[in-house]
Design a protein around this motif. Structure first.
Motif, PDB file in Angstrom:
ATOM      1  N   LYS A  96      -5.169  -0.320  -5.858  1.00  0.00           N
ATOM      2  CA  LYS A  96      -5.819  -0.701  -4.602  1.00  0.00           C
ATOM      3  C   LYS A  96      -5.239  -2.044  -4.185  1.00  0.00           C
ATOM      4  O   LYS A  96      -5.064  -2.945  -5.009  1.00  0.00           O
ATOM      5  N   ASP A 133      -9.155  -6.459 -14.133  1.00  0.00           N
ATOM      6  CA  ASP A 133      -8.921  -5.443 -13.105  1.00  0.00           C
ATOM      7  C   ASP A 133      -7.643  -5.702 -12.310  1.00  0.00           C
ATOM      8  O   ASP A 133      -7.198  -4.834 -11.560  1.00  0.00           O
ATOM      9  N   ARG A 159       0.833  -1.213   0.000  1.00  0.00           N
ATOM     10  CA  ARG A 159       0.000   0.000   0.000  1.00  0.00           C
ATOM     11  C   ARG A 159       0.866   1.261   0.000  1.00  0.00           C
ATOM     12  O   ARG A 159       0.572   2.218  -0.708  1.00  0.00           O
ATOM     13  N   LEU A 187      -7.520   1.065  -9.949  1.00  0.00           N
ATOM     14  CA  LEU A 187      -8.350   2.104  -9.346  1.00  0.00           C
ATOM     15  C   LEU A 187      -9.360   2.566 -10.392  1.00  0.00           C
ATOM     16  O   LEU A 187      -9.136   2.347 -11.581  1.00  0.00           O
ATOM     17  N   TYR A 205     -15.510  -1.643  -7.287  1.00  0.00           N
ATOM     18  CA  TYR A 205     -15.770  -2.889  -6.557  1.00  0.00           C
ATOM     19  C   TYR A 205     -16.859  -2.740  -5.495  1.00  0.00           C
ATOM     20  O   TYR A 205     -16.974  -3.571  -4.608  1.00  0.00           O
ATOM     21  N   ASP A 226     -11.328   2.422  -6.601  1.00  0.00           N
ATOM     22  CA  ASP A 226     -11.853   1.317  -5.799  1.00  0.00           C
ATOM     23  C   ASP A 226     -13.377   1.265  -5.815  1.00  0.00           C
ATOM     24  O   ASP A 226     -13.969   0.247  -5.460  1.00  0.00           O
ATOM     25  N   THR A 227     -14.025   2.330  -6.279  1.00  0.00           N
ATOM     26  CA  THR A 227     -15.486   2.327  -6.395  1.00  0.00           C
ATOM     27  C   THR A 227     -15.980   1.318  -7.437  1.00  0.00           C
ATOM     28  O   THR A 227     -17.160   0.960  -7.435  1.00  0.00           O
ATOM     29  N   PHE A 236      -6.066  -5.138  -1.897  1.00  0.00           N
ATOM     30  CA  PHE A 236      -7.069  -5.851  -1.104  1.00  0.00           C
ATOM     31  C   PHE A 236      -6.395  -6.995  -0.359  1.00  0.00           C
ATOM     32  O   PHE A 236      -5.491  -7.646  -0.893  1.00  0.00           O
TER      33      PHE A 236
END
Length: 183
Positions: A63, A100, A55, A86, A91, A88-89, A65
């Motif tokens: 992003k 992705d 990160r 990105l 997902y 992240d919206t 996860f």
């Protein structure tokens, strides 16, 4: 004659939505629901530490996860770490699809053979471009790349040095920050 019932991703997601699998640590692999191995302390430590490190390095570029599902044609595995596009919206209403995903990371202690074989083939057949396996016992990182005929052609194992992910060739990721366990 007996046959095994194969589950679709939609069937599996429906079972999840209904709460049928709430008390099970499982994932859908090639149409079969598999129990996931329990995580040991070292697994959790390496996974958390590795995800935090990635990160920091990839901030605002991808992003990261941790242990969230991805959706493939007939599977919904939960890789330990998934580095995805990105924003992240994307997902909010679905899990990441292969297009992705930049690369996936599995942290292996008791699951090394499974991660190096079953998961490797699953991810290669889904056209995931890069796959990393952190071997906790040997403190090594195995990197799979170069897809050809549904499998990875290139496999390299590292204990130190830096890796440049295919999706971010200008970023150097230090192997020791992913594989070392403090004494």
């Amino acid at each position: 004659m007996r046959t095994l019932t194969k589950w679709s991703v939609a069937d599996y997601q429906h079972m999840r939505d209904l709460g049928i699998l709430d008390h099970r640590r499982c994932e859908l692999i090639n149409g079969e629901i598999w129990d996931m191995a329990p995580e040991g302390a070292f697994h959790r430590f390496i996974n958390d530490r590795g995800a935090e490190y990635l990160r920091r390095i990839l901030q605002d570029q991808a992003k990261v996860f941790e242990a969230h599902p991805i959706t493939l044609i007939d599977s919904e595995p939960q890789p330990d770490i998934a580095i995805v596009r990105l924003p992240d919206t994307l997902y909010l209403k679905r899990h990441p699809y292969p297009e992705d995903i930049y690369w996936l990371v599995e942290v292996a202690d008791t699951t090394l053979t499974y991660d190096l074989n079953i998961k490797r083939k699953l991810y290669a057949q889904a056209s995931i471009q890069e796959y990393w396996v952190i071997n906790i016992t040997d403190r090594q990182l195995t990197v799979f790349r170069d897809l050809h005929n549904g499998d990875f052609v290139s496999q390299n194992t590292f204990s130190d040095g830096s890796i440049h992910p295919m999706a971010f060739p200008n970023i150097a990721i230090e192997v020791h920050k992913l594989v070392n366990i403090p004494e």
